[in-house]
Design an enzyme around this catalytic site. Structure first.
Site, PDB file in Angstrom:
ATOM      1  N   TYR A  12       6.733   2.157  -7.370  1.00 43.76           N
ATOM      2  CA  TYR A  12       7.146   2.821  -6.129  1.00 43.76           C
ATOM      3  C   TYR A  12       8.665   2.954  -6.022  1.00 43.76           C
ATOM      4  CZ  TYR A  12       7.848   3.296  -1.036  1.00 43.76           C
ATOM      5  OH  TYR A  12       8.254   3.695   0.221  1.00 43.76           O
ATOM      6  N   ASN A  33       4.460  -0.965 -18.291  1.00 37.64           N
ATOM      7  CA  ASN A  33       3.160  -1.141 -18.947  1.00 37.64           C
ATOM      8  C   ASN A  33       2.005  -0.555 -18.147  1.00 37.64           C
ATOM      9  OD1 ASN A  33       2.745  -2.991 -16.888  1.00 37.64           O
ATOM     10  ND2 ASN A  33       2.569  -4.784 -18.216  1.00 37.64           N
ATOM     11  N   SER A 125      14.796  -9.729  -3.245  1.00 39.64           N
ATOM     12  CA  SER A 125      14.091  -9.532  -1.981  1.00 39.64           C
ATOM     13  C   SER A 125      14.688 -10.412  -0.895  1.00 39.64           C
ATOM     14  CB  SER A 125      12.608  -9.886  -2.170  1.00 39.64           C
ATOM     15  OG  SER A 125      11.947 -10.013  -0.940  1.00 39.64           O
ATOM     16  N   TYR A 150       5.519 -15.313  -4.606  1.00 34.91           N
ATOM     17  CA  TYR A 150       6.307 -14.114  -4.903  1.00 34.91           C
ATOM     18  C   TYR A 150       7.779 -14.351  -4.561  1.00 34.91           C
ATOM     19  CZ  TYR A 150       8.541  -9.649  -3.903  1.00 34.91           C
ATOM     20  OH  TYR A 150       9.435  -8.621  -3.837  1.00 34.91           O
ATOM     21  N   LYS A 154      11.374 -14.595  -7.045  1.00 38.49           N
ATOM     22  CA  LYS A 154      12.650 -13.892  -6.845  1.00 38.49           C
ATOM     23  C   LYS A 154      13.802 -14.903  -6.793  1.00 38.49           C
ATOM     24  CE  LYS A 154      11.121  -9.664  -6.625  1.00 38.49           C
ATOM     25  NZ  LYS A 154      11.411  -8.704  -7.723  1.00 38.49           N
ATOM     26  N   PRO A 294       0.348 -16.667   9.278  1.00 36.79           N
ATOM     27  CA  PRO A 294       1.212 -17.806   8.962  1.00 36.79           C
ATOM     28  C   PRO A 294       2.459 -17.348   8.208  1.00 36.79           C
ATOM     29  CG  PRO A 294      -1.077 -18.304   8.427  1.00 36.79           C
ATOM     30  CD  PRO A 294      -1.019 -16.849   8.754  1.00 36.79           C
TER      31      PRO A 294
END
Length: 338
Positions: A12, A33, A125, A150, A154, A294
């Site tokens: 994106y 990939n 991020s 995630y 980062k 949460p």
């Protein structure tokens, strides 16, 4: 011509960045990939730009494949997007996230060092800040406790890149901390096409509007905000793409580790986004109020002065443009690239 390698360039943000790079006169090499993207994106990038890109269907964690690319090209800078990016999925698949997101960076930097390519722009991020009660978030704020795997990947990748520079100060490293990329290219030919059930507001809005999702669930309306819903800093993906071009220009001319927030510097609530989107498409979106999730905070938006001063970049597209361009993409491509 200056060759820029874009890992994850069919994704994106990567695809929109490739268009901005081509518009700025760079030669673009895409390495992807296609595990979370479509080959059709590459042809659409060329269609929009009127220029040719070089594409390799390689894995950024595979050093042998990376060696082939670096041996064939005189790469000046790398923009590193490749990796897994779904926050919710990372909670359920932590091993995959740590393995893929860290190995891609380690393999890439190993090959870059071997070929004396020491300029890298890294896709980070705002999740690295964790939760903070102080807004706007500034680049020199202490990094907090990340709320998901995630975010930790980062944080760890930033640490890896800092340590690489500590060992060799001739590297030029830019860490770009994104806030909430939304929208699409104004042509409607490329846009966000998440695999599986989306977790973010805009893809859910868009898929609800085309009937792929029955209704929007608003996660909490009792936050200490004017309308009770969470406030976030949304940035048009083309503004974000142009921020990468500005970063590449600076990265090629200096050294050191530079950190930049890429956002608009202001926030919009969930209900403000919903209302603007409904005006854009001319009808109501079915929705209901659900419980808070949460880890969600009431308000989060970027401090952008550093990017404005040092990169000479500022987001210019407003929330109406974000909604209009996102809908233009989704209405033309109700099922994404399929």
């Amino acid at each position: 011509m200056t060759e820029i390698l874009v890992t994850g360039g069919a994704g994106y943000i990567g695809s929109h960045t490739c268009i901005s790079l081509l518009d700025a006169g760079y030669d673009v090499i895409i390495l992807d990939n296609l595990s979370n993207s479509r080959f059709a994106v590459v042809s659409r990038i060329q269609e929009i730009s009127g220029k040719t890109v070089t594409f390799y269907p390689y894995d950024a964690a595979n050093e042998l494949e990376l060696e082939k690319v670096f041996a064939r090209h005189d790469i000046s800078c790398v923009i590193h997007f490749a990796g897994k990016k779904a926050v919710g999925e990372s909670v359920h698949m932590p091993i995959d996230y740590y393995r893929i997101n860290l190995n891609t960076t380690l393999s890439l930097c190993t090959v870059m060092q071997k070929h004396n390519v020491k300029n890298i722009v890294f896709s980070s991020s705002a999740t690295v800040y964790g939760t903070s009660d102080i807004m706007p978030l500034q680049e020199d704020f202490p990094l907090g406790e990340c709320t998901n795997p995630y975010g930790w990947t980062k944080w760890m990748n930033e640490r890896i890149l800092r340590d690489i520079w500590n060992s060799d100060p001739s590297w030029s490293i830019h860490l770009l901390r994104y806030f909430n990329p939304v929208g699409a290219h104004s042509s409607g030919r490329i846009g966000e096409d998440p695999l599986g059930i989306p977790n973010n507001l805009f893809p859910i809005l868009l898929q609800t509007a085309v009937g792929r999702i029955p209704k929007l669930i608003i996660h909490g309306n009792d936050y200490p905000t004017p309308d009770g819903t969470g406030i976030r800093d949304y940035i048009h993906v083309m503004d974000l793409a142009e921020g990468h071009v500005a970063s590449v220009k600076k990265c090629l001319s200096d050294s050191g580790v530079n950190i930049f927030n890429l956002g608009t510097g202001k926030g919009y609530s969930v209900l403000e986004i919903l209302t603007t989107f409904e005006k854009t498409i001319g009808r109501r979106i079915p929705c209901e109020i659900g419980p808070r999730r949460p880890g969600d905070v009431a308000i989060c938006y970027a401090g952008t002065q550093k990017a404005e001063t040092e990169l000479h970049w500022k987001a210019s597209r407003d929330i109406l443009s974000m909604c209009k361009d996102a809908w233009n993409w989704q209405s033309q491509n109700p099922f994404g690239y399929e």
